[in-house]
Design a protein around this motif. Structure first.
Motif, PDB file in Angstrom:
ATOM      1  N   ASP A  47       4.036  15.697 -28.315  1.00 18.13           N
ATOM      2  CA  ASP A  47       4.143  17.152 -28.201  1.00 18.13           C
ATOM      3  C   ASP A  47       2.745  17.692 -27.920  1.00 18.13           C
ATOM      4  N   THR A  48       2.493  18.057 -26.670  1.00 16.78           N
ATOM      5  CA  THR A  48       1.137  18.463 -26.285  1.00 16.78           C
ATOM      6  C   THR A  48       0.697  19.735 -27.006  1.00 16.78           C
ATOM      7  N   ARG A  49       1.638  20.618 -27.342  1.00 11.74           N
ATOM      8  CA  ARG A  49       1.256  21.852 -28.046  1.00 11.74           C
ATOM      9  C   ARG A  49       0.710  21.534 -29.436  1.00 11.74           C
ATOM     10  N   GLN A  50       1.390  20.616 -30.126  1.00 12.52           N
ATOM     11  CA  GLN A  50       0.951  20.224 -31.468  1.00 12.52           C
ATOM     12  C   GLN A  50      -0.388  19.498 -31.412  1.00 12.52           C
ATOM     13  N   ARG A  63      -8.744  14.986 -21.629  1.00 14.63           N
ATOM     14  CA  ARG A  63      -7.553  15.428 -20.893  1.00 14.63           C
ATOM     15  C   ARG A  63      -6.289  14.992 -21.626  1.00 14.63           C
ATOM     16  N   LEU A  64      -5.339  15.912 -21.687  1.00 13.74           N
ATOM     17  CA  LEU A  64      -4.117  15.705 -22.454  1.00 13.74           C
ATOM     18  C   LEU A  64      -2.916  15.619 -21.525  1.00 13.74           C
ATOM     19  N   VAL A  65      -2.092  14.600 -21.716  1.00 14.18           N
ATOM     20  CA  VAL A  65      -0.872  14.447 -20.911  1.00 14.18           C
ATOM     21  C   VAL A  65       0.324  14.241 -21.836  1.00 14.18           C
ATOM     22  N   SER A  66       1.496  14.502 -21.299  1.00 16.94           N
ATOM     23  CA  SER A  66       2.719  14.427 -22.090  1.00 16.94           C
ATOM     24  C   SER A  66       3.393  13.065 -21.944  1.00 16.94           C
ATOM     25  N   TYR A  67       3.828  12.517 -23.065  1.00 16.69           N
ATOM     26  CA  TYR A  67       4.627  11.290 -23.057  1.00 16.69           C
ATOM     27  C   TYR A  67       5.609  11.375 -24.214  1.00 16.69           C
ATOM     28  N   SER A  75       6.661   9.171 -16.934  1.00 16.18           N
ATOM     29  CA  SER A  75       5.285   9.204 -17.407  1.00 16.18           C
ATOM     30  C   SER A  75       4.744   7.811 -17.727  1.00 16.18           C
ATOM     31  N   GLY A  76       5.610   6.924 -18.231  1.00 19.68           N
ATOM     32  CA  GLY A  76       5.171   5.585 -18.607  1.00 19.68           C
ATOM     33  C   GLY A  76       4.501   4.816 -17.467  1.00 19.68           C
ATOM     34  N   ASN A  85      -6.100   0.771 -13.712  1.00 22.54           N
ATOM     35  CA  ASN A  85      -7.240   1.193 -12.886  1.00 22.54           C
ATOM     36  C   ASN A  85      -8.525   1.366 -13.695  1.00 22.54           C
ATOM     37  N   GLY A  86      -8.451   1.091 -15.009  1.00 22.01           N
ATOM     38  CA  GLY A  86      -9.668   1.101 -15.807  1.00 22.01           C
ATOM     39  C   GLY A  86      -9.799   2.223 -16.815  1.00 22.01           C
ATOM     40  N   ASP A  87      -8.890   3.204 -16.801  1.00 20.75           N
ATOM     41  CA  ASP A  87      -8.953   4.284 -17.785  1.00 20.75           C
ATOM     42  C   ASP A  87      -8.384   3.815 -19.123  1.00 20.75           C
ATOM     43  N   SER A  88      -8.970   4.287 -20.205  1.00 19.83           N
ATOM     44  CA  SER A  88      -8.420   4.023 -21.532  1.00 19.83           C
ATOM     45  C   SER A  88      -7.646   5.245 -21.998  1.00 19.83           C
ATOM     46  N   ILE A  89      -6.581   4.996 -22.748  1.00 21.37           N
ATOM     47  CA  ILE A  89      -5.673   6.060 -23.174  1.00 21.37           C
ATOM     48  C   ILE A  89      -5.449   5.960 -24.676  1.00 21.37           C
ATOM     49  N   ALA A  90      -5.454   7.099 -25.352  1.00 18.51           N
ATOM     50  CA  ALA A  90      -5.089   7.168 -26.763  1.00 18.51           C
ATOM     51  C   ALA A  90      -3.685   7.750 -26.852  1.00 18.51           C
ATOM     52  N   LEU A  91      -2.796   7.010 -27.480  1.00 15.08           N
ATOM     53  CA  LEU A  91      -1.426   7.477 -27.684  1.00 15.08           C
ATOM     54  C   LEU A  91      -1.302   8.046 -29.091  1.00 15.08           C
ATOM     55  N   VAL A  92      -0.783   9.272 -29.198  1.00 14.78           N
ATOM     56  CA  VAL A  92      -0.582   9.892 -30.502  1.00 14.78           C
ATOM     57  C   VAL A  92       0.846  10.424 -30.591  1.00 14.78           C
ATOM     58  N   SER A  93       1.355  10.498 -31.827  1.00 16.00           N
ATOM     59  CA  SER A  93       2.652  11.124 -32.059  1.00 16.00           C
ATOM     60  C   SER A  93       2.411  12.492 -32.679  1.00 16.00           C
ATOM     61  N   ASP A  94       3.479  13.200 -32.992  1.00 16.61           N
ATOM     62  CA  ASP A  94       3.314  14.522 -33.612  1.00 16.61           C
ATOM     63  C   ASP A  94       2.579  14.418 -34.941  1.00 16.61           C
TER      64      ASP A  94
END
Length: 292
Positions: A47-50, A63-67, A75-76, A85-94
């Motif tokens: 939830d990008t708003r949260q 930068r924030l994206v929705s999943y 999105s996956g 391509n070399g970017d690292s991503i942090a996955l968070v839940s609500d």
């Protein structure tokens, strides 16, 4: 077979970080979680708003994206492309740890299949927090997520767990607390100990401890508010003995009909009766079929 060396920098691809976030109290955010959210190229949020509120509070400009469940198929693959391509991503839940009862587990699986390193960043967790304050055994436990919503499947699930000796943990929405307690009374001993924990780490945090019957009676008089975590005592030796004894007086047909009256369809009732008697369900089905 795959062996991951999480911090060996020998890959061109980025890393997928599973970042724990607070389940209520913002002070439960770890220094490491804040650092990782600032260092990665993207934050993927349920939830990008949260999550935006959380990031603003800790001055995180990533930068924030929705999943989430409804866009994971679109999105996956895009997140995987970014990782490759070399970017690292942090996955968070609500709230709490991602990939528990949310679509993050699908992204983890896809990342591992693609050879992406997946790294946990520990944080708050509602199930374990409820367990350690419940007063019930922490030696062995089973986390069940959310129980089935349909009454028939709920009764079937509880029936299958009737003789489980370990402590049981599951989540429940406030509008279903009474229904779930009613189902537990129908299948399990009303004297089992249970702890209902709500609003963990928040101002109105509350733990209700007692037997299933006592907690049911209490909830009849008090409105359920907030998300609940149930922690339930495992089957006792006495309950196990009673569970065996109750069907020994039944004939095979009576045993099956008992489960039918509880809401199971006949196929499921035969399966459960066969499991009780430790006999192949096909053998029980053939016996009943011959009688008819």
């Amino acid at each position: 077979m795959d062996i991951q060396k999480s911090y060996k920098e020998d890959k061109a691809s980025g890393k997928l970080y599973l970042v724990g976030t607070p389940i209520g109290n913002l002070e439960d955010m770890t220094f490491r979680a804040i650092r990782v959210l600032k260092e990665v190229q993207w934050v993927a949020a349920e939830d990008t708003r949260q999550t935006r509120k959380l990031m603003t509070h800790f001055d995180i400009a990533t930068r924030l994206v929705s999943y989430h469940e409804h866009n994971k198929h679109a999105s996956g693959p895009e997140l995987l492309r970014l990782l490759e391509n070399g970017d690292s991503i942090a996955l968070v839940s609500d709230a709490g740890l991602p990939a528990i009862c949310d679509p993050g587990s699908d992204l983890v699986k896809s990342a591992l299949e693609a050879g992406i390193d997946v790294i946990p960043i520990p944080g708050a967790n509602a199930a374990l927090s409820a367990l350690i304050v419940s007063g019930l055994s922490t030696e062995r436990f089973t986390f069940l997520g959310f129980l089935p919503r349909d009454k028939k499947h709920l009764l079937d699930e509880l029936g299958a767990l009737q003789l489980a000796k370990e402590t049981l943990i599951f989540y429940e929405a406030p509008h279903r607390v009474l229904k779930t307690l009613e189902a537990m009374l129908a299948v399990w001993s009303p004297e089992r100990q249970v702890c209902l924990v709500r609003e963990l780490t928040k101002k109105y945090e509350e733990a209700i401890r007692g037997t299933i019957r006592e907690c049911y009676d209490y909830m009849l008089e008090h409105e359920a508010k907030g998300e609940y975590c149930f922690v339930v005592e495992g089957s006792t030796a006495a309950e196990g003995a009673n569970a065996v004894a109750w069907w020994e007086a039944f004939g095979l047909e009576e045993h099956v009909e008992h489960y039918v009256t509880q809401g199971s369809d006949r196929k499921e009732a035969i399966k459960r009766a066969a499991a009780d008697r430790q006999m192949p369900k096909r053998e029980l089905y053939n016996f009943l079929h011959k009688k008819t």
